[in-house]
Scaffold this motif. Sequence first.
Motif, PDB file in Angstrom:
ATOM      1  N   ARG A 133     -89.232   6.621  -9.555  1.00 26.25           N
ATOM      2  CA  ARG A 133     -89.300   6.489  -8.102  1.00 26.25           C
ATOM      3  C   ARG A 133     -90.743   6.663  -7.616  1.00 26.25           C
ATOM      4  O   ARG A 133     -91.595   7.170  -8.348  1.00 26.25           O
ATOM      5  CB  ARG A 133     -88.373   7.515  -7.454  1.00 26.25           C
ATOM      6  CG  ARG A 133     -86.892   7.220  -7.706  1.00 26.25           C
ATOM      7  CD  ARG A 133     -86.014   8.317  -7.172  1.00 26.25           C
ATOM      8  NE  ARG A 133     -86.247   9.569  -7.893  1.00 26.25           N
ATOM      9  CZ  ARG A 133     -85.649  10.719  -7.609  1.00 26.25           C
ATOM     10  NH1 ARG A 133     -84.780  10.777  -6.617  1.00 26.25           N
ATOM     11  NH2 ARG A 133     -85.920  11.806  -8.303  1.00 26.25           N
TER      12      ARG A 133
ATOM     13  N   GLY B 294     -93.155   8.124  -4.478  1.00 26.36           N
ATOM     14  CA  GLY B 294     -93.226   9.000  -3.324  1.00 26.36           C
ATOM     15  C   GLY B 294     -94.415   8.663  -2.438  1.00 26.36           C
ATOM     16  O   GLY B 294     -95.467   8.227  -2.933  1.00 26.36           O
TER      17      GLY B 294
ATOM     18  N   LEU C  37     -89.281   8.633  -0.141  1.00 19.37           N
ATOM     19  CA  LEU C  37     -89.042   8.474  -1.570  1.00 19.37           C
ATOM     20  C   LEU C  37     -88.230   7.198  -1.784  1.00 19.37           C
ATOM     21  O   LEU C  37     -87.150   7.036  -1.211  1.00 19.37           O
ATOM     22  CB  LEU C  37     -88.276   9.679  -2.123  1.00 19.37           C
ATOM     23  CG  LEU C  37     -88.170   9.810  -3.646  1.00 19.37           C
ATOM     24  CD1 LEU C  37     -89.556  10.048  -4.251  1.00 19.37           C
ATOM     25  CD2 LEU C  37     -87.242  10.968  -4.008  1.00 19.37           C
TER      26      LEU C  37
ATOM     27  N   PRO D 210     -89.184  14.684  -7.781  1.00 24.28           N
ATOM     28  CA  PRO D 210     -90.538  14.187  -7.496  1.00 24.28           C
ATOM     29  C   PRO D 210     -91.576  15.272  -7.734  1.00 24.28           C
ATOM     30  O   PRO D 210     -91.291  16.462  -7.625  1.00 24.28           O
ATOM     31  CB  PRO D 210     -90.457  13.801  -6.018  1.00 24.28           C
ATOM     32  CG  PRO D 210     -89.331  14.602  -5.462  1.00 24.28           C
ATOM     33  CD  PRO D 210     -88.339  14.746  -6.575  1.00 24.28           C
TER      34      PRO D 210
ATOM     35  N   GLY E  24     -92.643   9.908  -7.928  1.00 25.14           N
ATOM     36  CA  GLY E  24     -91.312  10.248  -7.447  1.00 25.14           C
ATOM     37  C   GLY E  24     -90.375  10.724  -8.534  1.00 25.14           C
ATOM     38  O   GLY E  24     -89.247  11.150  -8.232  1.00 25.14           O
TER      39      GLY E  24
ATOM     40  N   PRO F 227     -98.990   8.531  -8.624  1.00 22.01           N
ATOM     41  CA  PRO F 227     -97.820   7.671  -8.834  1.00 22.01           C
ATOM     42  C   PRO F 227     -97.856   6.990 -10.194  1.00 22.01           C
ATOM     43  O   PRO F 227     -98.920   6.616 -10.687  1.00 22.01           O
ATOM     44  CB  PRO F 227     -97.939   6.644  -7.692  1.00 22.01           C
ATOM     45  CG  PRO F 227     -99.394   6.622  -7.361  1.00 22.01           C
ATOM     46  CD  PRO F 227     -99.870   8.021  -7.559  1.00 22.01           C
TER      47      PRO F 227
ATOM     48  N   GLN G  44     -92.339  12.877   4.205  1.00 22.18           N
ATOM     49  CA  GLN G  44     -92.088  12.456   2.833  1.00 22.18           C
ATOM     50  C   GLN G  44     -91.096  11.292   2.774  1.00 22.18           C
ATOM     51  O   GLN G  44     -90.012  11.349   3.350  1.00 22.18           O
ATOM     52  CB  GLN G  44     -91.512  13.640   2.030  1.00 22.18           C
ATOM     53  CG  GLN G  44     -92.340  14.908   2.091  1.00 22.18           C
ATOM     54  CD  GLN G  44     -93.634  14.796   1.302  1.00 22.18           C
ATOM     55  OE1 GLN G  44     -93.749  13.984   0.396  1.00 22.18           O
ATOM     56  NE2 GLN G  44     -94.612  15.632   1.631  1.00 22.18           N
TER      57      GLN G  44
END
Length: 270
Positions: free
Chosen positions: A48, A50, A60, A22, A15, A28, A58
């Motif tokens: 962040r 996602g 986030l 992102p 993210g 990740p 999507q």
Amino acid sequence: MDRPLETQARRFYDGGPPDGQPDPTSPPLIVLERTLDMSVEEFRMGRRLGYRDRELGQLLVPVDPTTFTTDLTSVPSVFLWLVPRTGRHLPSALLHDGLVRGSFAAAPGVRIDRERADLVFRAAMADTGTGLIRRWLMWTAVTLGTIFQDRSGTRSAGERLRRQVTAVVTLGLVAVLGVLATLDLFDVAVPLVGGVPWMGERAWWVELLTGAAGAVVVPVLIGLTWGRLRAAGIIAGVALALLLHVTAAVALLTGVYQVAERLVTRATTP
């Protein structure tokens, strides 16, 4: 129950940092910073997270990493042997924290209440490769949390109360029957109550088998009273019945340790 989900790890993606964008093409990256309050174990997310949900698109989390904190996977200490605070399910737990606290970004018009967040959590755990039994147990646990903690107003007060009463009666009844069955197994008479019908006066190994069968069949029948959440009711009842003795033993040992720790601390404090 829902149809089996195929693990799709690429649904989670980076993210980005708080001031960045992102990157759906990158895996990740979870960066955690423990808060300065040492009385509680909470973390801020340095990046962040996602996630591409199958229906909602999507997602986030969090919206603002500087104000969002998480305790990772919220698990009572007596159940840490079964579900650790971190592991394959960690990205899903962070996602769920963001969804239930409203700290998430989604497509315009997408609204996610706690019950829907719980379903996203379960599907996301499948995408991380979390075992089937563990993810259904964890979904049941967060569903119980939703039953008792949801104040979103998406359901009437009467419906919330009905769900809460059903959950309390189910868990209480299963616990009581589990205790009575255990006493019956060891031929301990309970005045005015007696034993449970499926145990009887048989050889110990037969009573053990019938007790195990009762620990599955009875909670399944009671769980059917949960209506649309009957899967959670069945799992909660069966899990409580089968893990009652282990949980009691772990709780006892945990209590003994905590008392000993306090006594030692008090004795060594000037």
